[in-house]
Design a protein around this motif. Structure first.
Motif, mmCIF file in Angstrom:
data_model
loop_
_atom_site.group_PDB
_atom_site.id
_atom_site.type_symbol
_atom_site.label_atom_id
_atom_site.label_comp_id
_atom_site.label_asym_id
_atom_site.label_seq_id
_atom_site.Cartn_x
_atom_site.Cartn_y
_atom_site.Cartn_z
ATOM 1 N N GLY A 192 -47.368 -38.368 69.821
ATOM 2 C CA GLY A 192 -46.240 -39.043 70.460
ATOM 3 C C GLY A 192 -44.999 -38.980 69.594
ATOM 4 N N GLU A 193 -43.875 -38.663 70.193
ATOM 5 C CA GLU A 193 -42.635 -38.564 69.421
ATOM 6 C C GLU A 193 -42.186 -39.913 68.875
ATOM 7 O OE1 GLU A 193 -39.490 -36.536 71.435
ATOM 8 O OE2 GLU A 193 -40.570 -34.616 71.506
ATOM 9 N N GLN A 226 -45.981 -43.585 72.174
ATOM 10 C CA GLN A 226 -46.311 -44.246 70.924
ATOM 11 C C GLN A 226 -47.767 -43.952 70.545
ATOM 12 O OE1 GLN A 226 -44.811 -48.350 70.438
ATOM 13 N NE2 GLN A 226 -43.880 -48.139 72.453
ATOM 14 N N HIS A 227 -48.240 -44.657 69.534
ATOM 15 C CA HIS A 227 -49.605 -44.433 69.080
ATOM 16 C C HIS A 227 -50.602 -44.906 70.142
ATOM 17 C CE1 HIS A 227 -52.278 -43.279 65.863
ATOM 18 N NE2 HIS A 227 -52.998 -44.365 66.057
ATOM 19 N N ALA A 228 -51.748 -44.211 70.206
ATOM 20 C CA ALA A 228 -52.856 -44.555 71.110
ATOM 21 C C ALA A 228 -52.480 -44.394 72.576
ATOM 22 C CB ALA A 228 -53.365 -45.970 70.831
ATOM 23 N N PHE A 229 -51.613 -43.437 72.886
ATOM 24 C CA PHE A 229 -51.082 -43.312 74.246
ATOM 25 C C PHE A 229 -52.121 -42.912 75.288
ATOM 26 C CE2 PHE A 229 -50.155 -39.244 72.062
ATOM 27 C CZ PHE A 229 -50.816 -38.345 72.897
ATOM 28 N N THR A 230 -53.316 -42.489 74.890
ATOM 29 C CA THR A 230 -54.335 -42.115 75.873
ATOM 30 C C THR A 230 -55.225 -43.281 76.294
ATOM 31 O OG1 THR A 230 -55.996 -41.526 74.200
ATOM 32 C CG2 THR A 230 -54.476 -39.775 74.908
ATOM 33 N N ASN A 231 -55.129 -44.407 75.612
ATOM 34 C CA ASN A 231 -56.047 -45.523 75.872
ATOM 35 C C ASN A 231 -55.367 -46.612 76.703
ATOM 36 O OD1 ASN A 231 -57.834 -47.713 75.767
ATOM 37 N ND2 ASN A 231 -58.471 -47.265 73.693
ATOM 38 N N GLU A 250 -48.561 -40.784 81.865
ATOM 39 C CA GLU A 250 -48.164 -39.378 82.008
ATOM 40 C C GLU A 250 -48.699 -38.540 80.869
ATOM 41 O OE1 GLU A 250 -44.169 -37.966 82.879
ATOM 42 O OE2 GLU A 250 -43.847 -39.742 84.117
ATOM 43 N N ALA A 251 -48.522 -39.015 79.639
ATOM 44 C CA ALA A 251 -48.997 -38.269 78.474
ATOM 45 C C ALA A 251 -50.517 -38.178 78.472
ATOM 46 C CB ALA A 251 -48.503 -38.934 77.191
ATOM 47 N N ASP A 252 -51.162 -39.242 78.912
ATOM 48 C CA ASP A 252 -52.619 -39.247 78.993
ATOM 49 C C ASP A 252 -53.095 -38.183 79.976
ATOM 50 O OD1 ASP A 252 -55.308 -39.865 78.960
ATOM 51 O OD2 ASP A 252 -55.090 -41.741 80.064
ATOM 52 N N ALA A 253 -52.557 -38.201 81.182
ATOM 53 C CA ALA A 253 -52.975 -37.251 82.206
ATOM 54 C C ALA A 253 -52.678 -35.816 81.790
ATOM 55 C CB ALA A 253 -52.284 -37.576 83.530
ATOM 56 N N ASP A 254 -51.497 -35.589 81.222
ATOM 57 C CA ASP A 254 -51.127 -34.231 80.833
ATOM 58 C C ASP A 254 -52.002 -33.714 79.698
ATOM 59 O OD1 ASP A 254 -49.008 -32.009 81.096
ATOM 60 O OD2 ASP A 254 -49.019 -32.430 78.943
#
Length: 268
Positions: A192-193, A226-231, A250-254
């Motif tokens: 994550g940026e 940010q951090h942990a964006f998939t959870n 969005e970041a999780d799905a992508d």
């Protein structure tokens, strides 16, 4: 070795959010596996779909700094649904799951401060996965989240026999950077940026390390993540403990979509 068999229940909502197709009448099975490493007890989780016949690629999944819990098991289920045999390993030890960041940091530092012990734990899980009758022993990848992302990258740096590794919002720095010839695995990184735990300087340094070591790698940075964006639980924990954690659908799905394509190509 103790094994307790249970049937997987479809994660309909998570699959819809993450873009994972549900197989019609698929029967996913899971086993909780107790095993030992150097006299210590660990508990992992194996998942596979018995509608798929014969051997198939195996995927190790390494948990976040909180420890081995429901989230890493959900990811193992999702991989099994795609036709892989997935093993969510345990890097901390049985019943070591943190409910507070201080305890999570304590567990994490105990592992990261002893890379030989960490390697032993990872390799034991790798061998356990290879022993499964549903696994093609020459087709293995590893995925890791947060702390787990750092683990899979370090195992790649150590030259373990892995076809590919994927890190999600994991630390990218290393005490001993890779040299040319060290890393055999293909490397895929999602970060994550807006993650202060993995700042741009660390990302840039990692890219330079991979280029210098002549590694086949790719890094995807998500604007605003940010951090942990998939959870999905990250936002609540971030607010509870005043940490820069937040879920980004969005970041999780992508990242999951790109992971599927990466694995498809890796094992084609």
């Amino acid at each position: 070795m103790k094994r307790t068999l249970s049937l997987w229940q479809p994660l309909v909502l998570a699959s819809a959010i993450l873009g994972t197709p549900l197989l019609a009448q698929a029967e996913l099975k899971s086993e909780e596996i107790d095993y030992q490493v150097n006299g210590e007890n660990f508990t992992g989780y194996l998942a596979y779909d018995d509608d798929f016949q014969g051997e198939r690629p195996g995927v190790l999944v390494v948990h976040e700094w909180w420890g081995h819990g429901d989230y890493v098991r959900k990811r193992a289920d999702m991989l099994a649904e795609l036709g892989y045999t997935a093993f969510a390993l345990d890097m901390y030890g049985s019943d070591k799951y943190a409910e507070h960041p201080e305890k999570a940091n304590e567990f994490m530092q105990a592992v990261m401060s002893n890379q030989e012990a960490a390697k032993d734990r990872f390799e034991s899980a790798l061998e356990l996965l290879r022993e499964q009758p549903t696994v093609a022993t020459d087709q293995i990848a590893a995925l890791g989240y947060c702390f787990g992302g750092a683990v899979v990258l370090n195992m790649a740096r150590a030259g373990l026999d892995l076809d590919g590794v994927v890190s999600y919002h994991g630390m990218l720095s290393a005490e001993t950077p890779a040299s040319e010839g060290d890393i055999e695995a293909e490397v895929l990184v999602f970060t994550g940026e807006d993650d202060p735990m993995v700042p741009k300087a660390q990302v840039d340094s990692f890219k330079q390390e991979m280029r210098s070591a002549n590694v086949d790698f790719k890094v995807h940075s998500y604007e605003g993540a940010q951090h942990a964006f998939t959870n999905p639980d990250a936002t609540g924990k971030g607010e509870q403990f005043e940490l820069p954690l937040a879920y980004d659908a969005e970041a999780d799905a992508d990242s999951w979509h790109k992971t599927q394509r990466f694995l498809d190509r890796l094992f084609d």
